[in-house]
Design an enzyme around this catalytic site. Structure first.
Site, mmCIF file in Angstrom:
data_model
loop_
_atom_site.group_PDB
_atom_site.id
_atom_site.type_symbol
_atom_site.label_atom_id
_atom_site.label_comp_id
_atom_site.label_asym_id
_atom_site.label_seq_id
_atom_site.Cartn_x
_atom_site.Cartn_y
_atom_site.Cartn_z
ATOM 1 N N SER A 13 0.850 -1.189 0.000
ATOM 2 C CA SER A 13 0.000 0.000 0.000
ATOM 3 C C SER A 13 0.883 1.235 0.000
ATOM 4 O O SER A 13 2.009 1.208 0.522
ATOM 5 C CB SER A 13 -0.851 -0.014 1.265
ATOM 6 O OG SER A 13 -1.339 1.280 1.540
ATOM 7 N N SER A 14 0.339 2.338 -0.544
ATOM 8 C CA SER A 14 1.110 3.586 -0.527
ATOM 9 C C SER A 14 1.274 4.143 0.882
ATOM 10 O O SER A 14 2.094 5.030 1.097
ATOM 11 C CB SER A 14 0.443 4.625 -1.430
ATOM 12 O OG SER A 14 -0.885 4.862 -1.016
ATOM 13 N N CYS A 15 0.525 3.616 1.859
ATOM 14 C CA CYS A 15 0.674 4.164 3.216
ATOM 15 C C CYS A 15 1.911 3.613 3.922
ATOM 16 O O CYS A 15 2.174 3.974 5.059
ATOM 17 C CB CYS A 15 -0.586 3.951 4.047
ATOM 18 S SG CYS A 15 -0.838 2.260 4.501
ATOM 19 N N TYR A 59 -1.450 -0.768 10.043
ATOM 20 C CA TYR A 59 -1.562 -1.398 8.721
ATOM 21 C C TYR A 59 -0.235 -1.254 7.962
ATOM 22 O O TYR A 59 0.263 -2.206 7.357
ATOM 23 C CB TYR A 59 -2.705 -0.711 7.969
ATOM 24 C CG TYR A 59 -2.948 -1.205 6.565
ATOM 25 C CD1 TYR A 59 -3.541 -2.433 6.346
ATOM 26 C CD2 TYR A 59 -2.596 -0.418 5.474
ATOM 27 C CE1 TYR A 59 -3.780 -2.875 5.050
ATOM 28 C CE2 TYR A 59 -2.834 -0.853 4.188
ATOM 29 C CZ TYR A 59 -3.424 -2.087 3.978
ATOM 30 O OH TYR A 59 -3.656 -2.519 2.699
ATOM 31 N N LYS A 70 2.328 -4.105 6.386
ATOM 32 C CA LYS A 70 2.666 -4.167 4.960
ATOM 33 C C LYS A 70 4.173 -4.021 4.735
ATOM 34 O O LYS A 70 4.733 -4.642 3.823
ATOM 35 C CB LYS A 70 1.891 -3.082 4.197
ATOM 36 C CG LYS A 70 0.397 -3.374 4.101
ATOM 37 C CD LYS A 70 0.157 -4.602 3.263
ATOM 38 C CE LYS A 70 -1.301 -4.890 3.021
ATOM 39 N NZ LYS A 70 -1.491 -6.132 2.255
ATOM 40 N N HIS A 81 -13.181 3.362 2.551
ATOM 41 C CA HIS A 81 -12.351 4.488 2.124
ATOM 42 C C HIS A 81 -13.257 5.605 1.605
ATOM 43 O O HIS A 81 -14.459 5.435 1.448
ATOM 44 C CB HIS A 81 -11.382 4.035 1.041
ATOM 45 C CG HIS A 81 -10.232 3.249 1.577
ATOM 46 N ND1 HIS A 81 -10.189 1.882 1.543
ATOM 47 C CD2 HIS A 81 -9.094 3.642 2.182
ATOM 48 C CE1 HIS A 81 -9.065 1.467 2.094
ATOM 49 N NE2 HIS A 81 -8.383 2.504 2.495
HETATM 50 P P1 GDP Z 1 -6.539 7.408 3.757
HETATM 51 O O1 GDP Z 1 -6.212 7.644 2.311
HETATM 52 O O2 GDP Z 1 -5.739 6.317 4.378
HETATM 53 O O3 GDP Z 1 -6.440 8.687 4.561
HETATM 54 O O4 GDP Z 1 -8.029 6.837 3.847
HETATM 55 P P2 GDP Z 1 -9.530 7.338 3.484
HETATM 56 O O5 GDP Z 1 -9.822 7.000 2.075
HETATM 57 O O6 GDP Z 1 -10.410 6.730 4.522
HETATM 58 O O7 GDP Z 1 -9.558 8.907 3.690
HETATM 59 C C1 GDP Z 1 -9.004 9.813 2.765
HETATM 60 C C2 GDP Z 1 -9.417 11.235 3.110
HETATM 61 O O8 GDP Z 1 -10.815 11.398 2.812
HETATM 62 C C3 GDP Z 1 -9.252 11.622 4.581
HETATM 63 O O9 GDP Z 1 -8.793 12.958 4.624
HETATM 64 C C4 GDP Z 1 -10.688 11.532 5.108
HETATM 65 O O10 GDP Z 1 -10.920 12.362 6.246
HETATM 66 C C5 GDP Z 1 -11.458 12.038 3.893
HETATM 67 N N1 GDP Z 1 -12.901 11.699 3.896
HETATM 68 C C6 GDP Z 1 -13.899 12.573 3.637
HETATM 69 N N2 GDP Z 1 -15.106 11.999 3.778
HETATM 70 C C7 GDP Z 1 -14.860 10.691 4.086
HETATM 71 C C8 GDP Z 1 -15.728 9.593 4.332
HETATM 72 O O11 GDP Z 1 -16.962 9.685 4.314
HETATM 73 N N3 GDP Z 1 -15.131 8.394 4.599
HETATM 74 C C9 GDP Z 1 -13.759 8.254 4.614
HETATM 75 N N4 GDP Z 1 -13.230 7.051 4.853
HETATM 76 N N5 GDP Z 1 -12.926 9.315 4.425
HETATM 77 C C10 GDP Z 1 -13.472 10.510 4.146
#
Ligand code: GDP
Length: 299
Positions: free
Chosen positions: A94-96, A123, A127, A166
């Site tokens: 993963s990129s994280c 996580y 990874k 996500h």
């Molecule tokens: P990340 O890429 O590991 O940070 O995972 P996410 O895809 O869960 O979140 C990406 C970004 O989208 C973060 O800044 C979240 O706060 C934002 N975000 C905005 N609305 C949402 C939502 O409804 N669900 C999730 N999961 N993230 C959200």
């Protein structure tokens, strides 16, 4: 989501001897079950797409499961594959795995050069251990284990739950339900300023098969789209795709996560692979998939 996409791609390419097991049939967290399965089946090529994954809230609230389940799955599968004669294994990371403040776009050399993003470090640690295990088995035992690090993925088979998912599937669902219920606003977590890159899972599957055929090296390879956008821009695109015309209301009490996560994919590009599914097209087809699978969505 990823496993199904790889299977679709393999079948489209004419593969006929796929060894598939559902989670109910084979719990990859169980060393005994995995060991028995590899002893019986002896697969020649292994795509290790299985993992416990989730969005920012799932990662924050279940650190033990994210660390434990992923360490178990990958340790069991990589070790049993090596010991039962698998010719080649592809591990998906993963990129994280990269530091929170890595220079952008992030090259593979950024690995372990700084502190991780705290919302998903459990996580990420699992990874990182997985890709290091591939490198260690290659170095000590000559096992042909390769690793790919995909950016944020989306597409058919994604998890659309509001708490666990996500951002992209969460926004599709929220905008869809808000349109049907004629709600005035949709809540978007965080400030809307973090930037993310999104790759359609069918592009990732294509890259996985390309790498299985053409790549054999210890160095992990990034797999991404090559451009990112802000969460606010993504939310506007999703709303337009879904036809939600109300307000997007940002909730700064929710975490933003890492400020930016854009992969440098020049190494993969130099090998001759490029993605092809634009975010516009991918969003539209993913929304179609969501609408036609509402009864059977993963939670
Ligand atoms: P990340 O890429 O590991 O940070 O995972 P996410 O895809 O869960 O979140 C990406 C970004 O989208 C973060 O800044 C979240 O706060 C934002 N975000 C905005 N609305 C949402 C939502 O409804 N669900 C999730 N999961 N993230 C959200």
């Amino acid at each position: 989501m990823v496993g199904s996409a790889i299977v679709r791609r393999l079948l489209a390419g004419g593969a006929s001897r796929l060894l598939l097991r559902t989670r109910a049939e084979l719990d990859l967290r169980s060393q005994a079950e995995v060991e028995r399965w590899f002893a019986e089946q002896q697969p020649q090529y292994v795509f290790l797409a299985a993992a416990k994954v989730g969005g920012i809230e799932a990662n924050r609230s279940q650190p033990a499961q994210f660390l434990r389940d992923n360490l178990q799955i990958q340790t069991n599968v990589i070790d049993s594959a090596y010991r039962h004669g698998t010719r080649k294994l592809l591990f998906l990371g993963s990129s994280c795995i990269y530091p929170r403040l890595a220079p952008q776009p992030i090259t593979e050399d950024s690995l372990l050069s700084g502190a991780l993003e705290p919302t998903n470090e459990w996580y990420a640690i699992a990874k990182i251990a997985g890709l290091k295990m591939c490198q260690a088995y290659r170095r000590e035992f000559g096992f042909d284990a390769i690793s790919a690090m995909p950016t944020n993925l989306y597409g058919p088979g994604d998890n659309f739950s509001l708490e666990q998912s996500h951002v992209l599937p969460a926004l599709i669902r929220k905008c869809h339900e808000a349109r049907l219920q004629r709600s005035a606003a949709v809540e978007v977590w965080g400030s809307g300023t973090p930037r993310r890159e999104f790759l359609h899972v069918d592009d990732l599957a294509d890259a996985c098969i390309f790498l299985m055929r053409h790549y054999s090296d210890a160095a992990p390879l990034n797999v991404g789209w090559g451009e990112d956008l802000s969460i606010a821009e993504l939310a506007r695109m999703v709303a337009a795709t879904v036809g939600f015309e109300g307000e997007l209301r940002f909730d700064p009490s929710k975490p933003d996560g890492t400020p930016r996560k854009l992969l440098d994919t020049s190494r993969l590009t130099q090998l001759g692979w490029r993605p092809s599914i634009t975010l516009e097209a991918g969003l539209a087809s993913t929304y179609d998939w969501f609408r036609s699978h509402q009864q059977s969505l993963r939670q």
